[in-house]
Design a protein around this motif. Structure first.
Motif, PDB file in Angstrom:
ATOM      1  N   UNK A   1       0.596   3.875  -3.098  1.00  0.00           N
ATOM      2  CA  UNK A   1       0.122   5.261  -2.968  1.00  0.00           C
ATOM      3  C   UNK A   1       1.218   6.243  -3.398  1.00  0.00           C
TER       4      UNK A   1
ATOM      5  N   UNK B   1     -21.087  10.868  -0.306  1.00  0.00           N
ATOM      6  CA  UNK B   1     -21.223  12.207  -0.876  1.00  0.00           C
ATOM      7  C   UNK B   1     -20.182  13.209  -0.364  1.00  0.00           C
ATOM      8  N   UNK B   2     -19.954  13.261   0.958  1.00  0.00           N
ATOM      9  CA  UNK B   2     -18.958  14.233   1.425  1.00  0.00           C
ATOM     10  C   UNK B   2     -17.588  14.017   0.784  1.00  0.00           C
ATOM     11  N   UNK B   3     -17.226  12.754   0.530  1.00  0.00           N
ATOM     12  CA  UNK B   3     -15.956  12.470  -0.147  1.00  0.00           C
ATOM     13  C   UNK B   3     -15.961  13.054  -1.551  1.00  0.00           C
TER      14      UNK B   3
ATOM     15  N   UNK C   1     -15.574  16.836  -1.256  1.00  0.00           N
ATOM     16  CA  UNK C   1     -14.196  17.220  -0.938  1.00  0.00           C
ATOM     17  C   UNK C   1     -13.291  17.051  -2.161  1.00  0.00           C
ATOM     18  N   UNK C   2     -13.492  15.965  -2.901  1.00  0.00           N
ATOM     19  CA  UNK C   2     -12.690  15.745  -4.106  1.00  0.00           C
ATOM     20  C   UNK C   2     -13.019  16.806  -5.158  1.00  0.00           C
TER      21      UNK C   2
ATOM     22  N   UNK D   1      -8.172  12.802  -8.612  1.00  0.00           N
ATOM     23  CA  UNK D   1      -7.388  11.572  -8.369  1.00  0.00           C
ATOM     24  C   UNK D   1      -7.977  10.699  -7.275  1.00  0.00           C
ATOM     25  N   UNK D   2      -9.133  11.083  -6.749  1.00  0.00           N
ATOM     26  CA  UNK D   2      -9.660  10.395  -5.579  1.00  0.00           C
ATOM     27  C   UNK D   2     -10.796   9.431  -5.905  1.00  0.00           C
TER      28      UNK D   2
ATOM     29  N   UNK E   1       0.796  -1.220   0.000  1.00  0.00           N
ATOM     30  CA  UNK E   1       0.000   0.000   0.000  1.00  0.00           C
ATOM     31  C   UNK E   1       0.837   1.282   0.000  1.00  0.00           C
ATOM     32  N   UNK E   2       1.816   1.425   0.909  1.00  0.00           N
ATOM     33  CA  UNK E   2       2.588   2.672   0.864  1.00  0.00           C
ATOM     34  C   UNK E   2       3.324   2.848  -0.466  1.00  0.00           C
TER      35      UNK E   2
ATOM     36  N   UNK F   1     -15.862   1.666   3.411  1.00  0.00           N
ATOM     37  CA  UNK F   1     -15.002   2.570   2.670  1.00  0.00           C
ATOM     38  C   UNK F   1     -13.784   1.864   2.082  1.00  0.00           C
TER      39      UNK F   1
ATOM     40  N   UNK G   1     -11.342   3.519   1.624  1.00  0.00           N
ATOM     41  CA  UNK G   1     -10.255   4.318   2.197  1.00  0.00           C
ATOM     42  C   UNK G   1      -9.688   3.686   3.459  1.00  0.00           C
ATOM     43  N   UNK G   2     -10.341   2.646   3.963  1.00  0.00           N
ATOM     44  CA  UNK G   2      -9.926   2.112   5.261  1.00  0.00           C
ATOM     45  C   UNK G   2      -9.635   0.621   5.196  1.00  0.00           C
ATOM     46  N   UNK G   3      -8.634   0.240   4.384  1.00  0.00           N
ATOM     47  CA  UNK G   3      -8.309  -1.182   4.314  1.00  0.00           C
ATOM     48  C   UNK G   3      -7.812  -1.676   5.668  1.00  0.00           C
TER      49      UNK G   3
ATOM     50  N   UNK H   1      -8.179   3.322 -10.207  1.00  0.00           N
ATOM     51  CA  UNK H   1      -7.232   4.416 -10.413  1.00  0.00           C
ATOM     52  C   UNK H   1      -6.213   4.090 -11.501  1.00  0.00           C
TER      53      UNK H   1
END
Lengths: 431, 431
Positions: free
Chosen positions: A28, A75-77, A80-81, A350-351, A24-25, A384, A386-388, A410
């Motif tokens: 990303x 939706x908030x994501x 923000x994107x 990119x999100x 993952x790091x 999400x 976003x939270x693996x 992506x």
């Protein structure tokens, strides 16, 4: 909720999931470095197919519909994107002109438009809708199933700018894929940001160019992870001049299909996959699932009946098929109860902002799930991407699977960036 | 859930809410333009007070704790914002070194650290924890209430870089506010990104400088909205050399408190507010609610008893108070049942990622809710600040109120940007 994957839990996909989570790091970081060199599309959605032994994008949409299928939690994501996207393109923007598709009677589609208005409104823009439909000459209200309404307005073009009455936008956002060609009204807008650019529309865009660019991305990514790019890359070939009505170019399709089926067979053998290979033949330009054919044996193409010939000859907005892409078929083995489920990943800038499954009870695993009348049920990703949760058992964790789908989404989006750079008519060439 | 606001629904705050909602595109555009000129702090939290007649930040924390009080639904927003923040600062980053506070027995605080590890881990970084505590000489595991654990490691400093054993980070993130002074180990790190910068720590930072910068922001914003900046700006004064033990500088505090009370009284009269004004006297540097006093009459300062003098003389990590800020008191009138509720807004980079209410049953409306032993109950914002609903009745809509709090939080954050620019010891001066 994760649809049940019917393939074995020890298959290559679980290895891939594990490798993706462990890396993952590195992944990303790799994406961050790619985005330093390449500009992501403004927004996109990617259809992903999970065959258990292979995970690949099969369609990258640069004018995504279906934002209404995302959950309220996503939706908030998206907002923000959208803020991040707008900030980069036109920080001084107050107004956004959104140009949707013309099919104003499709309330599913209109709900998507409403959701886009909501997202970009919440990101801080005055959003109004302009239509390419010449028959709309004054502001027209359209009722939505939820009781709300949208107002479509006629476009006002001056020599240099496009807007609406009393509305001069900094940015024009197309949610119309230009299958019918590039309208004159959109040409020569050098003072405003037109997103996506005109060459992203199906009047110019070709799937084969996209998958060629994606192949490059897949190879780079596979090198990073030390794996076979085939695991994430669908092979393809293309034919330039095909008319299924009179048989022109059928030989080209047939020979490519035959060669591709052979290549897939060898790959299946290499990985011990007990499947019958198939290829998908579809228009190289265009969308909406018209003109798509599943081929398991190149000889089948000899025996196309009149119905099949007709189906392959017309796509959206009545364009005649002339270029086709022959693509490795990737079966989808995700199931919700007994129904086939195909993940779709949504991105702004990119999100990854969310995703859902197209769940379809009546279709086979090797068929297109987005075909006309496909009454799929959208099933939003329940957790999400976003939270693996590294350390959880491969194949059993919804957040881990969604993270993996987000990575594949992506990669396809990055492929689209490469593609749009390669096809940009205004690109400066330094060579 | 929105705590019930006990003031009248026709008060100035509802006018403010309405004006903020109507001006949303102008506000978002204004923020975007500000961020073109100014760099937001890496992360921040802002305590906001809603008096019904006035809405103002009272504390801006550049080393926010309490991320564990955000809901799981807010986490993906935090991850996405963290991705954006990292991308701008150090896109090539693989590793992040997080340096928390030393108080390792406070499990609430450790849960915050764990949450930060989770957020930056999900943003794609290898996160490890280094401690400024010299007594920790080898990796030390700390158990958390949820059964998980954190590992604190001793810092390894080379001449030019800071890291851990086998861990060389691109970015060092402080979650330690440096109340005890700037540790030698953090000085002279010119090859790595140290965030926030050292002059954001309480060893250097002063609340009066923050609120001076915030005043500038509030005036600009008030001009944009055509309103009185006082409605969002707490007035203040400062005294340079104060020792409550021996009475040094008490005269300065007294005269400023008296003048400030007079100014507030005039403002209350102007707006017809039936309240008794008060001011807060607190250390100009430092945090954690120590050394805070509520003053309703400047004469009260004559009669400070020994206990009060002691309380005002010691703040965190044993620093002696020498500089104080005298700030207009803003009562908080939000209530959850009978308990006082104070909103706190959390931001990463320029994005509001969530917030919660500090709900405290035993405190008065004019007291500090973050004082030692303040057993507040965190109550996360129930709906997104990202999805305001224009058109809803002012004062009645949770998303609209949260959006408004998010605007005030961002104004305070922008104030912090101005502040850090003004106090940057390495700033290039062009005048």
């Amino acid at each position: 909720m994760v649809p049940h994957l019917i393939t074995a839990l020890n298959g290559p996909i679980n290895e891939l999931e594990q490798r993706i989570l462990e890396s993952m790091p590195a992944i990303e970081r790799w994406f961050r470095l790619e985005w330093m060199e390449h500009t992501p599309p403004f927004y996109s959605s990617v259809d992903v197919r999970n065959a258990g032994f292979k995970l690949a994008p099969v369609d990258t949409n640069l004018y995504p519909g279906g934002f209404n299928n995302l959950t309220p939690e996503m939706l908030p994501l998206a907002v923000q994107a959208a803020m991040a996207a707008i900030e980069k393109i036109c920080p001084e923007a107050k107004n956004l002109l959104l140009i949707p598709e013309k099919h104003t009677r499709n309330t599913f589609y209109l709900m998507n438009v409403q959701r886009l208005v909501q997202i970009f409104g919440a990101a801080g823009l005055n959003v109004r809708l302009g239509t390419l439909d010449d028959s709309i000459t004054e502001p027209t209200r359209l009722a939505l199933p939820d009781g709300s309404e949208l107002t479509l307005e006629p476009l006002l073009r001056s020599k240099r700018r496009l807007g609406l009455k009393d509305f001069d936008p900094c940015t024009i956002l197309l949610n119309n894929d230009l299958s019918a060609g590039i309208p004159k009204v959109l040409e020569g807008l050098h003072e405003q940001y037109l997103l996506p650019p005109l060459h992203a529309g199906w009047a110019v865009r070709r799937k084969s160019q996209h998958f060629q660019a994606y192949e490059e991305v897949a190879k780079k990514f596979a090198k990073l992870l030390g794996m076979d790019p085939w695991l994430i890359n669908p092979m393809f070939a293309k034919c330039g001049k095909v008319n299924f009505q009179d048989g022109t170019g059928q030989e080209c399709v047939q020979s490519h299909a035959d060669a591709l089926l052979g290549k897939i067979r060898r790959k299946y053998k290499e990985y011990g996959i007990q499947e019958k290979p198939f290829v998908i033949v579809k228009a190289d330009a265009g969308t909406y699932g018209m003109g798509i054919m599943t081929v398991r044996d190149a000889k089948d193409l000899d025996e196309l009946n009149r119905k099949a010939r007709n189906k392959m000859s017309v796509i959206k907005d009545g364009q005649e098929v002339s270029e086709v892409i022959i693509q490795e078929g990737v079966p989808t083995y995700e199931r919700m109860n007994d129904a086939v489920a195909e993940p779709v990943v949504y991105m702004i800038d990119r999100y990854v902002v969310g995703g859902f499954y197209r769940v379809h009870a009546e279709r086979g695993i090797d068929e297109n799930l987005n075909s006309p009348g496909a009454s799929f049920v959208p099933l939003a990703f329940a957790e999400s991407h976003h939270l693996p949760r590294p350390g959880e058992k491969p194949g059993a964790s919804a957040p881990n699977r969604f993270y993996m789908y987000g990575v594949i989404g992506r990669l396809a989006m990055l492929g689209a960036s490469y593609e749009l750079e390669a096809t940009d008519p205004d690109a400066e060439v330094y060579e």
